[in-house]
Write a protein that holds these residues in place. Structure first.
Motif: not given
Length: 410
Positions: A41-48, A114-120
Motif C-alpha cells: 500500500c505504501r509503495h503505491a502511494g496510499v496516505d492512510r 497496486l500501482t498498475t491497478l490505481l493507474d488504470k
C-alpha cells in the motif's frame, strides 16, 4: 494526485489455522503477513490505512501501534467483507478519493500490482476497478464474467457458477479500488441475502455496475500472488514462494547462494556483493552482511548481527546480536553472542562467548588482531585488549583479561 486510503481486512479468526495468534500476525520469512500488505500500500502511494480488526485485535494493535498512518477499526461481529468495509464508514464519510480494499492474509501482494491497478482506475475514470488473475486451476475463486466486448458484468462465486462459468479461468483475487462516493452509496444498499447471512463486498460492486457506472477489471495479478493463507499448509507454501523471491533478489544483486532450496534468509536481511552463502545456512532477523564474506555451511545468524566485509563463518557457527569487524575468521563450531569482535580476529574451533549469567545478557569486546584459541570460553562481561592471545582451552574472565599475552609474542 488524489488522496488514497486503503482498507485492509484483518478481522477473521480462521479456525483452520488452529491458532491463538491473530492470523495476519503469522510470519512469512520473518515478518507478519500484514506487513507485506502494508508495504505494498505504501509503495503505491496510499496516505492512510484503515486496518479492520476483530479476533486478536489487541495483538495487532500492539504490534503496529507506532505506525502513524494506521487507524484501527473494530468489526466486533464478523458478518462478511461488505460489513467489514461498512465498519469504516465513519472514517470514509468525509473522504473524497480512492479506496483500496485488500485482504490482510495475502502477503504475496506486490506494490507494483497496486500501482498498475490505481493507474488504470485513474486512466479509465472508473467508479470501481479490480485487478484479476488468470489461473490454470481456478477452483475456489470467484469467476470474472465479461460480455462480448470484454466489459465486466460481475463476479460469480464458485458455489453459484454454472457449468459454463466454472470453465472461466479469470478470477477475483481480492484487489479492489473504489471511488469513495459510489462505494458508500452501494454499501448502504446491500443486504445479507445469502446462506451465511453476510454482507458481501462483491454485492456492492454489482450494484455499481447495475447503476450504469463504469467498472473496469484489469488482468494484473501474477498467478502465484493470488494465494491467501487460510491454513498452515498454505502458510508454508506462501513462505516458500517468498523465500524464492528473497533469494532471487539477492542473487541478482551479486550474492552467491550455493544451494537455494537448503538456505533460509529473512526478508529483512541485507547481504553485500560477492558474498557466498553455503548450504544449510539460516539467517534470521535484521542481519547485515558485508561484501566478500563466506557464510556456512550450517551457519546460523540471528537478529541484530552485523558482519563487515571479508568475514568468514564456517560450519556450525552461531552469531547473535554481535558485530564482527572486517576480516574476522570463525570457521568451526563457535558461538558469538552479544559481542564486538575486532578486525582480523581469529576465533578457534569450539570457542564461545558466555553472554548470560542466569539473569542478565552481558557484552564481550575482543580487540583488533587478537587470537582466540580453540575451545576457549570468554565469560562476559569481558573486554580483551587488541592484539591479545587466548590459549586453547582457556577460561577468560574480566579479572584475567589483562594478563593475556600478546599475539606478537607467540
Amino acid at each position: 494526485m488524489a488522496e488514497r486510503i486503503a482498507v485492509i481486512l484483518a478481522a477473521g479468526m480462521s479456525t483452520r489455522m488452529n491458532t491463538k495468534l491473530a492470523k495476519v500476525l503469522h510470519e512469512v520469512c520473518g515478518r507478519p503477513m500484514l506487513a507485506y500488505v502494508l508495504d505494498a500500500c505504501r509503495h503505491a502511494g496510499v496516505d492512510r490505512v484503515l486496518v479492520v480488526v476483530g479476533y486478536g485485535k489487541e495483538q495487532i494493535i500492539e504490534r503496529y501501534r507506532e505506525d502513524k498512518d494506521i487507524t484501527f477499526v473494530e468489526q466486533a461481529e464478523q458478518r462478511g467483507t461488505g460489513h467489514a468495509v461498512m465498519c469504516c464508514a465513519e472514517h470514509l464519510g468525509s473522504f473524497d478519493g480512492q479506496v483500496l480494499i485488500l485482504y490482510g492474509d495475502a502477503p504475496l501482494i506486490r506494490g507494483q500490482t497496486l500501482t498498475t491497478l490505481l493507474d488504470k482506475h485513474v486512466q479509465e475514470k472508473a467508479a470501481a476497478t479490480l485487478a484479476t488473475s488468470v489461473l490454470a486451476d481456478p477452483h475456489g475463486y470467484g469467476r470474472i464474467v465479461r460480455d462480448a466486448y470484454g466489459n465486466i458484468q460481475g463476479i460469480v462465486e464458485e458455489n453459484d457458477c454454472t457449468d459454463t462459468q466454472r470453465g472461466i479461468k479469470e478470477v477475483n483475487p481480492g484487489y479492489y479500488c473504489f471511488e469513495s462516493g459510489p462505494l458508500l452509496t452501494a454499501l448502504d444498499k446491500i443486504t445479507p441475502n445469502n446462506v451465511k447471512n453476510e454482507y458481501y463486498l462483491t454485492d456492492a460492486l454489482h450494484l455499481i455496475i447495475a447503476q450504469g457506472r463504469k467498472v473496469v477489471a484489469i488482468t494484473a495479478v501474477p498467478p502465484e500472488d493470488c494465494m491467501g493463507v487460510n491454513n498452515r499448509m498454505q502458510l508454508s507454501h506462501v513462505s516458500k514462494i517468498m523465500q524464492e523471491r528473497i533469494q532471487s533478489r539477492l542473487m541478482e544483486s551479486g550474492v552467491t547462494i550455493v544451494d537455494p532450496p537448503n538456505t533460509w534468509i529473512d526478508v529483512r536481511a541485507e547481504i553485500g556483493q560477492d558474498t557466498v552463502i553455503e548450504p544449510f545456512t539460516y539467517i534470521h532477523g535484521q542481519v547485515k552482511v558485508g561484501q566478500n564474506c563466506r557464510i556456512g555451511p550450517f551457519a546460523y545468524l540471528r537478529d541484530q548481527t552485523v558482519l563487515e566485509d571479508d568475514v568468514v563463518l564456517g560450519v556450525f557457527t552461531e552469531v547473535k546480536s554481535s558485530i564482527l569487524r572486517e576480516g574476522v575468521r570463525a570457521r568451526h563450531h563457535s558461538y558469538l553472542g552479544d559481542a564486538t569482535v575486532g578486525r582480523h580476529v581469529n576465533v578457534g574451533a569450539g570457542s564461545i562467548t558466555a553472554n548470560f549469567d542466569g539473569q542478565r545478557i552481558l557484552q564481550t569486546d575482543i580487540g583488533d588482531g587478537s587470537f582466540i584459541g580453540s575451545g576457549a570460553v570468554l565469560i562476559a562481561p569481558l573486554e580483551i585488549p587488541p592484539g591479545r592471545r587466548v590459549e586453547p582451552g582457556s577460561v577468560v574472565r574480566k579479572e584475567t583479561a589483562k594478563q593475556l599475552g600478546k599475539e606478537s609474542d607467540a
